[in-house]
Design an enzyme around this catalytic site. Structure first.
Site, PDB file in Angstrom:
ATOM      1  N   SER A  85       0.824  -1.201   0.000  1.00 35.18           N
ATOM      2  CA  SER A  85       0.000   0.000   0.000  1.00 35.18           C
ATOM      3  C   SER A  85       0.864   1.259   0.000  1.00 35.18           C
ATOM      4  O   SER A  85       1.588   1.514  -0.954  1.00 35.18           O
ATOM      5  CB  SER A  85      -0.973  -0.029   1.185  1.00 35.18           C
ATOM      6  OG  SER A  85      -2.143   0.701   0.894  1.00 35.18           O
ATOM      7  N   LYS A 137     -21.518  17.351   9.143  1.00 37.89           N
ATOM      8  CA  LYS A 137     -20.415  17.810   9.985  1.00 37.89           C
ATOM      9  C   LYS A 137     -19.930  16.711  10.932  1.00 37.89           C
ATOM     10  O   LYS A 137     -18.755  16.687  11.309  1.00 37.89           O
ATOM     11  CB  LYS A 137     -20.862  19.043  10.795  1.00 37.89           C
ATOM     12  CG  LYS A 137     -19.766  19.689  11.618  1.00 37.89           C
ATOM     13  CD  LYS A 137     -18.608  20.127  10.753  1.00 37.89           C
ATOM     14  CE  LYS A 137     -17.508  20.778  11.585  1.00 37.89           C
ATOM     15  NZ  LYS A 137     -16.317  21.107  10.784  1.00 37.89           N
TER      16      LYS A 137
END
Length: 287
Positions: A85, A137
């Protein structure tokens, strides 16, 4: 007057080792080391990678610094036990890559994890009152399930980050993006398989990578010195090493004291990384 002898660095190979998860501390150390290597005008860099990857931004900054440095010296990456990765991503900043036949690499992709403790909180009678400026949010809040719109937003974020990863690998390895997407589905593969896929250039050990780096800059592989830029350990770690003597001084008696401190440190560091990156996109192989 011109000094008749070349500095030691001009006849040596710089070496940096990247181990463990890639995060802010790794980025800071790498950028400092790369700056010093550039200033001392080393002709080549051996980049040893033993990492499952890590945070996206830190991996990108290291890669960018390596790519910029390639204009001034040769960089050869050596994949160790695991380079997956984000470890693969920073390896793309090298001119050439060497992997062991059995190296675990790949895992090209993005993962984002959050925690949903809603049922546990219900059992203990805890709830949260949230006042927010917009509906998203508190996305990935741990006290409730994701809504479908939130899942779409996060999936788009992951897809964009994934596209950046694929594009970098394709450009660095001179492959088409479609070719990279064919094996960039999160799977892991060996160094031997990586060679067949075009992810690495050669199979070999770190010593093979060092010799190749020397040859690229016309240094004698048998004589070229390799100077490692080690991590500067904090004073506490230098004074209290993970040894049986340190445990004995602390009065703690454990059956295998020589293993206890390193294992505990590794566990605590991983937990701290998990906590600090919860809700962040990661270029990380999670077995």
């Amino acid at each position: 007057m011109v000094w008749p002898f070349s500095p030691r660095s001009r006849k040596s190979i710089a070496r940096i080792e990247v181990t463990g998860v890639i995060a802010a501390a790794t980025r800071k150390r790498m950028l400092e080391a790369l700056k010093e290597i550039e200033e001392k005008q080393f002709p080549a860099l051996l980049l040893r990678i033993d990492s499952p990857g890590g945070t996206v931004g830190d991996s990108q900054e290291i890669y960018t610094a390596l790519r910029r440095l390639k204009d001034k010296l040769k960089i050869v990456a050596s994949f160790g036990n695991i380079s997956a990765s984000g470890g693969v991503y920073i390896g793309m900043g090298a001119d050439h890559i060497v992997a062991n036949p059995g190296t675990i690499t790949g895992s090209i992709g993005v993962i984002l994890r959050g925690n949903n403790l809603e049922r546990l909180l219900d059992r203990v009678g805890v709830s949260f009152k949230v006042i927010k400026s917009g509906p998203y949010k508190d996305i990935l809040a741990f006290d409730r399930e994701l809504t479908d719109p939130e899942k779409s937003i996060l999936q788009e974020l992951i897809d964009v980050s994934y596209g950046q990863f694929v594009k970098t690998v394709a450009e660095a390895r001179r492959l088409s993006e479609d070719t990279v997407r064919g094996f960039a589905d999160g799977r892991i593969f060996t160094g031997e398989q990586a060679l067949a896929l075009g992810v690495v250039d050669r199979l070999g050990s770190e010593e093979d990578a060092r010799r190749w780096a020397a040859e690229l800059v016309d240094l004698d592989p048998d004589k070229a010195e390799c100077i490692t830029f080690d991590e500067k350990k904090p004073l506490l770690k230098r004074l209290v090493p993970g040894s049986s003597r340190a445990l004995a001084r602390s009065g703690v008696e454990l059956p295998y004291p020589e293993l206890a401190v390193p294992a505990l440190n590794a566990t605590l560091e991983w937990l701290a990384f998990e906590r600090s990156t919860s809700g962040l996109p990661l270029w990380l192989y999670r077995p």
